[in-house]
Scaffold this active site. Structure first.
Site, PDB file in Angstrom:
ATOM      1  N   LYS A 157       0.848  -1.180   0.000  1.00 36.49           N
ATOM      2  CA  LYS A 157       0.000   0.000   0.000  1.00 36.49           C
ATOM      3  C   LYS A 157       0.895   1.245   0.000  1.00 36.49           C
ATOM      4  CE  LYS A 157      -4.140  -1.929   0.407  1.00 36.49           C
ATOM      5  NZ  LYS A 157      -5.222  -1.725  -0.582  1.00 36.49           N
TER       6      LYS A 157
ATOM      7  N   LYS B 237     -14.619  -7.147  -6.720  1.00 33.69           N
ATOM      8  CA  LYS B 237     -14.848  -7.471  -5.316  1.00 33.69           C
ATOM      9  C   LYS B 237     -16.342  -7.672  -5.115  1.00 33.69           C
ATOM     10  CE  LYS B 237     -10.837  -4.834  -3.656  1.00 33.69           C
ATOM     11  NZ  LYS B 237     -10.381  -3.678  -2.850  1.00 33.69           N
TER      12      LYS B 237
END
EC number: 5.1.1.-
Length: 328
Positions: free
Chosen positions: A147, A244
């Site tokens: 990230k 997702k």
């Protein structure tokens, strides 16, 4: 049909930081549907950046109770919008159908078998040395996703992790943290350290800013693609779409979305919004048809359901005894 709805809180092992957001727990909504002696279960984490909160998910699910006498997966596609509520209920109905039919969900989805899937394991935003230490400790992870924050420190972060793990396949995920100029500036560093995939560098609504950007490293859309309707506008701007179930609203829509994405020339990733093994299990079914897999959600939690998905040697395996066989 009976519908039971519950709100659960699952603490994280440690705070998890991404661009613009930190998480200390997962607020999860579960749905259990029963019909006669059979039951099915589903779980939703929601989508924080669309304000798809646990309270909103519960409220949407409560409204569906009035339609319980005619509820099936196709009806749910119109009764609920894309998001966590539809995901949880859709997945519960898949498992209910599996119980009633005596088949597994993966069989109902048209798969002849399931196999363990290589998944990425994610490191949240931290100081470069700390992220390097985390990567070094991930001896189980041949594929790692970092990230990034878009804060001027990211070059040091990726260089530190690459030095710690010269063997690893590395991806980066900015979660909308860059502007175009900052992204263009850091691209040479990504090439330098051998980044294999870049996920969602720019903000939602700035997709056209991707036009003309060097795409020798494949670019994946996450926040920029919620459901099937978002696919076509991204052609020529991204190479991969991250599906997702919490975003698109369940396994039914996700399977259709994967097929449409292929027709448009995209590769496909399955991702997750954290969640327990009940979230990863339907994603595992979709993942059998995907090029990239990101199903490490339970590894961030202090505990998981029992039985739980299994992680070993960089792979995830989810037997249908966890979710997907159905129960009587």
């Amino acid at each position: 049909m009976q519908i039971e709805i519950a709100l659960e809180r699952w603490p994280m092992r440690a705070p998890f930081h991404i661009a613009g957001k930190s998480f200390v727990d997962a607020q999860i909504v579960t749905v259990e549907v029963t019909e006669g002696t059979h039951r099915g279960r589903g779980e939703a984490c929601g989508v924080y950046y669309t304000n798809d909160t646990a309270d909103r998910i519960v409220a949407q699910l409560e409204q569906v109770r009035a339609h319980a006498d005619r509820l099936d997966r196709e009806a749910v596609q119109t009764l609920l919008p894309a998001g966590g509520a539809r995901n949880a209920l859709d997945c519960a109905l898949w498992e209910l159908e599996a119980a009633q039919s005596g088949k597994s969900v993966w069989q109902l989805a048209g798969l002849s078998s399931v196999r363990p899937l290589k998944t990425v394991f994610t490191i949240g935003i931290d100081a470069p040395d700390a992220m390097a230490a985390s990567a070094r400790a991930m001896t189980h992870a041949p594929a790692i996703k970092l990230k990034l924050a878009g804060d001027g420190v990211d070059a040091d972060r990726v260089r530190a992790v690459r030095a710690a793990r010269p063997d690893a396949w590395l991806a980066v995920d900015a979660n909308r943290g860059f502007d175009r100029a900052g992204f263009v500036d850091i691209l040479p560093v990504f090439h330098e350290v051998g980044i294999a995939l870049i996920e969602q560098p720019l903000a939602i609504g700035r997709e056209q800013d991707m036009r003309g950007i060097d795409r020798r490293i494949p670019l994946a859309a996450d926040e920029s693609v919620q459901d099937i309707d978002d696919l076509a506008p991204l052609v020529g701007l991204f190479d991969i779409v991250n599906i997702k179930l919490d975003k698109c609203g369940g396994l039914t829509h996700a399977l259709r979305m994967e097929a449409d994405a292929r027709k448009l020339g995209f590769q496909v990733m399955v991702g997750n919004m954290t969640g327990t093994s009940w979230s990863q299990a339907p994603g595992f079914v979709l993942g059998q048809r995907c090029d990239y897999v990101d199903l490490d959600g339970p590894t961030f939690l202090a505990s998981d359901r029992s039985p739980a998905v299994r992680y070993a040697d960089g792979y995830i395996f989810c037997p249908d005894t966890i979710w997907g066989r159905g129960a009587a």
